[in-house]
Design a protein around this motif. Sequence first.
Motif, PDB file in Angstrom:
ATOM      1  N   SER A   1       0.867  -2.870  12.408  1.00 41.52           N
ATOM      2  CA  SER A   1       0.809  -2.234  13.893  1.00 41.52           C
ATOM      3  C   SER A   1       0.146  -0.683  13.570  1.00 41.52           C
ATOM      4  O   SER A   1       0.683  -0.286  12.759  1.00 41.52           O
ATOM      5  CB  SER A   1       2.281  -2.288  14.419  1.00 41.52           C
ATOM      6  N   ASP A   2      -0.281  -0.173  14.752  1.00 39.12           N
ATOM      7  CA  ASP A   2      -0.582   1.320  14.749  1.00 39.12           C
ATOM      8  C   ASP A   2       0.545   1.995  15.399  1.00 39.12           C
ATOM      9  O   ASP A   2       0.735   3.035  15.014  1.00 39.12           O
ATOM     10  CB  ASP A   2      -2.064   1.354  15.407  1.00 39.12           C
TER      11      ASP A   2
ATOM     12  N   GLN B   1       0.600  10.051  10.130  1.00 41.27           N
ATOM     13  CA  GLN B   1       1.127   9.033   9.029  1.00 41.27           C
ATOM     14  C   GLN B   1       1.853   9.153   7.754  1.00 41.27           C
ATOM     15  O   GLN B   1       2.695   9.058   7.431  1.00 41.27           O
ATOM     16  CB  GLN B   1       0.021   8.107   8.984  1.00 41.27           C
ATOM     17  N   LYS B   2       0.948  10.258   7.370  1.00 38.46           N
ATOM     18  CA  LYS B   2       1.305  11.086   5.852  1.00 38.46           C
ATOM     19  C   LYS B   2       2.704  11.591   5.905  1.00 38.46           C
ATOM     20  O   LYS B   2       3.559  11.346   5.173  1.00 38.46           O
ATOM     21  CB  LYS B   2       0.321  11.935   5.436  1.00 38.46           C
TER      22      LYS B   2
ATOM     23  N   TYR C   1       0.844  -1.108   0.021  1.00 38.08           N
ATOM     24  CA  TYR C   1       0.007   0.113  -0.083  1.00 38.08           C
ATOM     25  C   TYR C   1       1.113   1.306  -0.114  1.00 38.08           C
ATOM     26  O   TYR C   1       2.049   1.082   0.406  1.00 38.08           O
ATOM     27  CB  TYR C   1      -0.927   0.216   1.157  1.00 38.08           C
ATOM     28  N   GLY C   2       0.340   2.315  -0.380  1.00 37.54           N
ATOM     29  CA  GLY C   2       0.892   3.580  -0.421  1.00 37.54           C
ATOM     30  C   GLY C   2       0.315   4.701   0.575  1.00 37.54           C
ATOM     31  O   GLY C   2      -0.880   4.278   1.268  1.00 37.54           O
ATOM     32  N   VAL C   3       0.711   5.580   0.516  1.00 42.27           N
ATOM     33  CA  VAL C   3       0.012   6.573   1.643  1.00 42.27           C
ATOM     34  C   VAL C   3      -1.399   7.041   1.413  1.00 42.27           C
ATOM     35  O   VAL C   3      -2.276   7.199   2.298  1.00 42.27           O
ATOM     36  CB  VAL C   3       0.899   8.073   1.506  1.00 42.27           C
TER      37      VAL C   3
ATOM     38  N   TYR D   1       5.938   3.117   7.046  1.00 44.83           N
ATOM     39  CA  TYR D   1       4.805   2.270   6.942  1.00 44.83           C
ATOM     40  C   TYR D   1       3.780   2.879   7.620  1.00 44.83           C
ATOM     41  O   TYR D   1       2.543   2.133   7.662  1.00 44.83           O
ATOM     42  CB  TYR D   1       5.158   0.931   7.666  1.00 44.83           C
ATOM     43  N   GLY D   2       3.676   3.981   8.059  1.00 43.62           N
ATOM     44  CA  GLY D   2       2.414   4.682   8.571  1.00 43.62           C
ATOM     45  C   GLY D   2       2.228   4.125  10.030  1.00 43.62           C
ATOM     46  O   GLY D   2       1.238   4.373  10.434  1.00 43.62           O
TER      47      GLY D   2
END
Length: 485
Positions: free
Chosen positions: A377-378, A463-464, A270-272, A399-400
Amino acid sequence: MKVLFAASEAYPLIKTGGLADVAYGLPRALHDLDTEVRLLLPAYQDILDLVTEIIVLGGLDIWGTGRNHRIRVLETHHPAFPFPVWLIECSTLFGRHGNPYMHPHGYDWPDNAERFTVFCRAAAQLAGDALGLGWRPDVVHAHDWQTGLLMGMVETLHPRPRTLFTIHNLAYGGHFSRAVYDQLHLPWHWWSPEGVEFYGGFSMLKAGIAYADQVTTVSPTYAKEICTPQFGYGMDGLLRSRAYKLHGILNGIDDSEWNPRTDKFLQPPYGVEQVIEGKQANKKALLERYGKTVTPEMLARPLLGLVSRLVEQKGIDMVLDVIPTLLAETNANFVLIGSGHSYFEQALNNLAARFPERVFVYIGYNEALAHLLEAGSDLFLMPSRFEPCGLNQMYSLKYGTLPVVFHTGGLADTVVNATPDNTSAGTANGFVFYTPSQQALLGTLRWALSLFANNPAQWRQWQKRGMTTDFSWEQSARRYLELYQ
């Protein structure tokens, strides 16, 4: 520019820690910037078993401890490196399987001083083109204690290459006795407080600091920390006196291996733009790897991840202390991967047995699982008491996954605390605590989990920011080139 890059390990040929990642990523980035590189390693048996095509460049007689060793210089090519890899072959010193520094029973090889002195002597002769290959480096770049003596050995070469020595972890100084020094027939004039002498013995790492033209370490903050008694391991005075040539350059990460857009271990990549959906899918895949039937309610819970050596330096004792409290107070789950001290391994297994639906443990290291953990994970736990650079916090940001770190070394240089001021300034990307204690870590995690639950829009912005930050090796390589020149 020609650079001889001398190290005791390099991924994927041989790896025990972050040095191997640097010896993989940095010379590749230098090559991409039109630098002519030769990577020089000891020919451990595991490396010889791995490579296929080998050319013998020649032989040298190298003095060790009371005897000469006939060594061979080998050249090989490996798909990981777009330049030749040179190997110093001496079966009596390096022809061993497993950890390159330690016996399988867990103690240091008793001939380590001789092994790496011979390696340095051979490297110095190659830097002087002793084999008549027509290749002389402009710069010799050496790494950690295993190559520290090389910085002094090239002093006698004409023309003398410029020298740069990189400290990856000052805690490992390569300390040996005066008797060993004499047996190795090292130069008498090195034996002084300004040279290699260190509290009655000698330090190979100190030789690197004393004799290199330039000294670097792996983050700006760590360069400052090692000049203090707390982090200096008895060398802080020497480092302060050499501050004019000491530089902190942050390590990069391999963004071909650690990139959520292209990561072969993710389900799916995945991406942003797809961070919400991508992380949810990978959280599900991660929990299923632990044999769980994943419900929507389970996916909604915050997941805290850790990949670490299980030693006090990494703060694993603090993590173990706070998990029971957070399990009682919040709906968070935990995934932890690592190995180390048996006490901590058993403590993690005990937690997983007590809370089988909320704590998931893997003792050891699994590359695929580590990548999946970063994606699923968060929050990522990295409460190291000291960390020269650290890589996992940068992986997490890409990985955000917002890192939770103690303010030290490279962690302080890469993670910006999510305070209101930093958030308003557009710099925040994680959570930082400033006292290495259970209470400080617990308070920070309570705060982070509250924001995860109550401020999802802001969480996406953090995250971004992490996912779009450039942590590639190119920036670091350009800084090294400046020092080479």
